[in-house]
Design an enzyme around this catalytic site. Structure first.
Site, PDB file in Angstrom:
ATOM      1  N   GLN A 114       0.845  -1.199   0.000  1.00  5.43           N
ATOM      2  CA  GLN A 114       0.000   0.000   0.000  1.00  5.43           C
ATOM      3  C   GLN A 114       0.880   1.248   0.000  1.00  5.43           C
ATOM      4  O   GLN A 114       0.377   2.360  -0.030  1.00  5.43           O
ATOM      5  CB  GLN A 114      -0.891   0.002   1.243  1.00  5.43           C
ATOM      6  CG  GLN A 114      -1.807  -1.208   1.315  1.00  5.43           C
ATOM      7  CD  GLN A 114      -2.526  -1.303   2.667  1.00  5.43           C
ATOM      8  OE1 GLN A 114      -3.599  -0.765   2.847  1.00  5.43           O
ATOM      9  NE2 GLN A 114      -1.918  -1.980   3.608  1.00  5.43           N
ATOM     10  N   ASN A 115       2.205   1.039   0.063  1.00  4.82           N
ATOM     11  CA  ASN A 115       3.119   2.180   0.133  1.00  4.82           C
ATOM     12  C   ASN A 115       3.401   2.745  -1.255  1.00  4.82           C
ATOM     13  O   ASN A 115       3.300   2.049  -2.263  1.00  4.82           O
ATOM     14  CB  ASN A 115       4.431   1.765   0.799  1.00  4.82           C
ATOM     15  CG  ASN A 115       4.215   1.365   2.243  1.00  4.82           C
ATOM     16  OD1 ASN A 115       3.161   1.653   2.805  1.00  4.82           O
ATOM     17  ND2 ASN A 115       5.187   0.700   2.834  1.00  4.82           N
ATOM     18  N   ASP A 117       6.355   4.564  -1.787  1.00  6.43           N
ATOM     19  CA  ASP A 117       7.727   5.070  -1.659  1.00  6.43           C
ATOM     20  C   ASP A 117       8.768   4.315  -2.469  1.00  6.43           C
ATOM     21  O   ASP A 117       9.937   4.731  -2.523  1.00  6.43           O
ATOM     22  CB  ASP A 117       8.137   5.102  -0.169  1.00  6.43           C
ATOM     23  CG  ASP A 117       7.973   3.738   0.524  1.00  6.43           C
ATOM     24  OD1 ASP A 117       8.066   2.689  -0.155  1.00  6.43           O
ATOM     25  OD2 ASP A 117       7.751   3.723   1.759  1.00  6.43           O
ATOM     26  N   HIS A 132      -1.507   1.312  -4.388  1.00  7.79           N
ATOM     27  CA  HIS A 132      -1.902   2.729  -4.400  1.00  7.79           C
ATOM     28  C   HIS A 132      -1.002   3.589  -5.269  1.00  7.79           C
ATOM     29  O   HIS A 132      -0.982   4.806  -5.124  1.00  7.79           O
ATOM     30  CB  HIS A 132      -1.924   3.272  -2.965  1.00  7.79           C
ATOM     31  CG  HIS A 132      -2.954   2.595  -2.111  1.00  7.79           C
ATOM     32  ND1 HIS A 132      -2.928   2.597  -0.743  1.00  7.79           N
ATOM     33  CD2 HIS A 132      -4.049   1.881  -2.461  1.00  7.79           C
ATOM     34  CE1 HIS A 132      -3.962   1.900  -0.278  1.00  7.79           C
ATOM     35  NE2 HIS A 132      -4.650   1.455  -1.305  1.00  7.79           N
ATOM     36  N   CYS A 202       0.813  20.721 -16.810  1.00 10.50           N
ATOM     37  CA  CYS A 202       1.205  19.611 -17.673  1.00 10.50           C
ATOM     38  C   CYS A 202       2.071  20.149 -18.825  1.00 10.50           C
ATOM     39  O   CYS A 202       1.675  21.088 -19.496  1.00 10.50           O
ATOM     40  CB  CYS A 202      -0.057  18.937 -18.220  1.00 10.50           C
ATOM     41  SG  CYS A 202       0.284  17.719 -19.502  1.00 10.50           S
ATOM     42  N   CYS A 205      -0.181  19.681 -22.242  1.00 10.24           N
ATOM     43  CA  CYS A 205      -1.432  20.392 -22.564  1.00 10.24           C
ATOM     44  C   CYS A 205      -1.618  21.679 -21.756  1.00 10.24           C
ATOM     45  O   CYS A 205      -2.552  22.425 -21.997  1.00 10.24           O
ATOM     46  CB  CYS A 205      -2.640  19.470 -22.382  1.00 10.24           C
ATOM     47  SG  CYS A 205      -3.089  19.219 -20.644  1.00 10.24           S
TER      48      CYS A 205
END
Ligand SMILES: NC(=O)c1ccc[n+]([C@@H]2O[C@H](COP(=O)([O-])OP(=O)(O)OC[C@H]3O[C@@H](n4cnc5c(N)ncnc54)[C@H](O)[C@@H]3O)[C@@H](O)[C@H]2O)c1
Ligand SMILES: [Zn+2]
Length: 302
Positions: A114-115, A117, A132, A202, A205
């Site tokens: 779920q990290n 890093d 995630h 961005c 765009c």
């Protein structure tokens, strides 16, 4: 279920009964699937959200807020720009390294984390599924472009020359900012400082709707990623849960799925976990020393 709290950071000479039960179960199920959370990275200096008492100490960024207003994005990016240097300096710790060793030895298989890093991969772990996402990537919500975070960081640095000193703890007005990195990789800044930050757009765009490619609270994990993790869970000999409070359904659903198939669930985490009744052996101990002891035990039991 058995729960046993080990107070010493180093497991003592007399084997802890829960440690032994957990090690034996892992040994009997080669290729065990792993689910990790913020707790495995706290020993690398990246704080978690909850800590051992289970209460949330940090208010995380919310998906709805981030996409709704330009002001929320400006705040996020200003804080994240300043925190990035420190976040990327975090190194894998003994826990990440021991897990990579257990994988090389075939004791564990794929790792769902779920990290955000990237520390598992840097420790040499393969087959890592970043449930995630990762802070190292950015997406444009307007045109769909993917942007490397280091590139965006360079663009932000160019647009915000006055902010360079912030990374060392000094605000443009000379005041000191807190240097504590937060779980989202950001650092708290005063509103007046945030207002002076030129937020990124961005490069393809020009939209300011650029978002780190992570699932914020209230956001959803892409369906195919969830399906892949369910398939891994269904095929898993056992599930080893490391350093997550399981307060978020995103991770808890794999524990529920495993338990519903009769797959043994093991956990090493300080403090309580949600779904505690589904866990067969829960070792309540620091992860670095526990995983190192587990890798050691495992190599001694060939
Ligand atoms: N490093 C990161 O990438 C990072 C950091 C914080 C939060 N997040 C995100 O926030 C969400 C938070 O959920 P979560 O369940 O992962 O975290 P959480 O903060 O809810 O739970 C962390 C758990 O780990 C335990 N813990 C902390 N340090 C430990 C140690 N050294 N040894 C053993 N246990 C320890 C805590 O007691 C707690 O139970 C995740 O979905 C993740 O995406 C990521
Ligand atoms: Zn774009």
């Amino acid at each position: 279920m058995d729960v046993y709290a080990v107070r010493s950071p180093i497991l003592g000479r007399v084997p802890d009964p829960v440690f032994t039960a957990l090690a034996e179960t892992l040994h009997a199920h080669p290729g065990t699937l792993v689910l990790t959370g913020a707790g495995i990275s706290t020993e690398s200096g990246i704080p978690d959200y909850r800590g051992p008492d289970g209460t949330r100490r940090v208010q995380p960024m919310e998906h709805g807020e981030f996409v709704a207003t330009s002001a929320a994005r400006q705040r996020y990016w200003a804080r994240s720009f300043v925190g990035w240097g420190r976040f990327t300096q975090a190194e894998p710790n003994v826990g990440h390294e021991a897990l990579a060793r257990l994988q090389r030895a075939g004791r564990v298989g794929a790792v769902i984390t779920q990290n955000v890093d990237g520390l598992h991969q840097r420790a040499g772990t393969r087959e890592v599924i970043e449930l995630h996402g990762s802070l190292a990537e950015v997406t444009c919500l307007a045109c769909g472009a993917r942007i490397d975070r280091d590139f965006l960081q360079a663009l932000m640095a160019e647009a915000n020359p006055g902010f360079a000193a912030l990374a060392t703890g000094t605000a443009p007005d000379g005041s000191q900012v807190t240097s504590q990195i937060r779980p989202d990789g950001d650092i708290v800044l005063a509103d007046a400082v945030v207002e002076g930050f030129v937020q990124p757009v961005c490069p393809y765009c020009g939209s300011d709707r650029v978002k780190p490619d992570v699932v914020f609270f209230g956001g959803s994990v892409p369906k195919e990623r969830v399906e892949r993790c369910f398939a891994l869970t269904d095929a898993a000999p056992a599930l080893l849960v490391l350093g997550t409070s399981l307060q978020v359904m995103s991770g808890l659903r794999f524990v529920r799925r495993a338990a519903s198939h009769g797959i043994p669930v093991l956990a090493i985490t300080r403090g309580p976990v949600r779904g505690q009744e589904l866990v067969t052996h829960h070792l309540d101990a620091p992860l670095g020393s526990s995983l190192a002891a587990l890798a050691n035990w495992s190599s001694n039991h060939g």
